[in-house]
Design an enzyme around this catalytic site. Sequence first.
Site, PDB file in Angstrom:
ATOM      1  N   TYR A  36      27.690 -14.886  18.449  1.00 15.84           N
ATOM      2  CA  TYR A  36      27.550 -14.422  19.983  1.00 15.84           C
ATOM      3  C   TYR A  36      28.079 -12.992  20.655  1.00 15.84           C
ATOM      4  CZ  TYR A  36      27.122 -14.002  25.844  1.00 15.84           C
ATOM      5  OH  TYR A  36      27.409 -13.315  27.321  1.00 15.84           O
ATOM      6  N   THR A  78      30.003 -11.682  21.815  1.00  9.87           N
ATOM      7  CA  THR A  78      31.524 -10.322  22.468  1.00  9.87           C
ATOM      8  C   THR A  78      32.146 -11.107  20.549  1.00  9.87           C
ATOM      9  OG1 THR A  78      31.595 -12.938  23.307  1.00  9.87           O
ATOM     10  CG2 THR A  78      30.937 -10.748  24.270  1.00  9.87           C
ATOM     11  N   LYS A  79      31.265 -11.823  19.454  1.00 11.92           N
ATOM     12  CA  LYS A  79      31.966 -11.988  18.948  1.00 11.92           C
ATOM     13  C   LYS A  79      32.759 -11.219  17.753  1.00 11.92           C
ATOM     14  CE  LYS A  79      32.321 -16.613  20.834  1.00 11.92           C
ATOM     15  NZ  LYS A  79      32.055 -16.208  21.914  1.00 11.92           N
ATOM     16  N   ASN A  80      33.500 -11.775  16.552  1.00 14.12           N
ATOM     17  CA  ASN A  80      33.614 -10.791  15.292  1.00 14.12           C
ATOM     18  C   ASN A  80      32.240 -10.433  14.501  1.00 14.12           C
ATOM     19  OD1 ASN A  80      36.406 -11.859  16.984  1.00 14.12           O
ATOM     20  ND2 ASN A  80      37.487 -11.496  15.080  1.00 14.12           N
ATOM     21  N   ILE A  81      31.466 -11.638  14.758  1.00 12.74           N
ATOM     22  CA  ILE A  81      30.224 -10.701  14.332  1.00 12.74           C
ATOM     23  C   ILE A  81      28.975 -11.014  15.144  1.00 12.74           C
ATOM     24  CG2 ILE A  81      28.313 -11.639  12.091  1.00 12.74           C
ATOM     25  CD1 ILE A  81      30.676 -11.853  10.149  1.00 12.74           C
TER      26      ILE A  81
END
Length: 323
Positions: free
Chosen positions: A118, A120-123
Amino acid sequence: LSLLAAGVKQGDEVITTPYTFVASVEAIIHSGARPVFADIDPNTFNISPDKIAGKVSSRTKAIMPVHIAGLSCELRSIERIARKNKLVIVHDAAHAIGAEYHGKRIGSTPHLTCFSFYATKNITTGEGGMVTTSNGRWADRVRKLALHGMDRQAWKRYHKTGNWYYEIRDLGFKYNLSDINAALGIAQLERFETMQAQRAKAAEWYDTALAEIDEIEIPPRDKNMKHAWHMYIIRFNGRKCSMNRDELIDKLSKAGVGTSVHFIPIFRQPYYRKMYSLKSCDFPNANRLYKEVITLPLYPGITKSEVGEVVRRMKQIISGRGR
């Protein structure tokens, strides 16, 4: 898809944490199973293995641990429970890409691990995610279910060795990741280790800057785990300054600092509270933690001076000068 691939069906039970986003629980319900909630370890925010053990029944089919903020759950204990009771583990690792447990990456398990890409995630791929497993049968079933239940021949029908003919083998879904989203993810993967190092450095800056604030408890650590630092979640004890968590968040917002709360527990959500007769008193650790946590800004591009400014404004508010 992972739950279905592992054979979870109508009438089964899946044990998970109440301290998570609703998506974890929705997946259980949509698979036909019933979610059973086990309270958390108040020190790590993650599901307590001891509480899991007390929730296992003859209907239990799987355990769904959620690795909150990027810190791994206590997997050895959870795996022992799974082996003893012949249960599948479906990891919700939405926060945990890059995290490690005793030197092994989250996702390298023979069970099933679900990652989120998603925004906002780290990837990020904008939307979408990934399932990892070393079980070929489960992997094949996830692939089929993700694209309408088509057999694998259909995916190659435009190649030189492909064929136009396909068969629908399962009742499937439209859950495949598009090529455009995947291209974004490939570009992100090339920068992943650099972005992870930036997140870890930002967490260190916060640790140092917050050390002088008695009312703040920094995020938990474990020497046997590598934190993915998807989030930096603090605990606020406002009794010393006669201020509750919600008041601090409101004052931070007015001071130009955006924060959030991760998470509003499932037992506090009206639908689930009513549907499963959930009570806050049944999950004292999760309920107490919910009232104390604040998620501070954390992302690869944040600078040391920005972290310092977040903490400076927080100090002013807590000490009374920012009121």
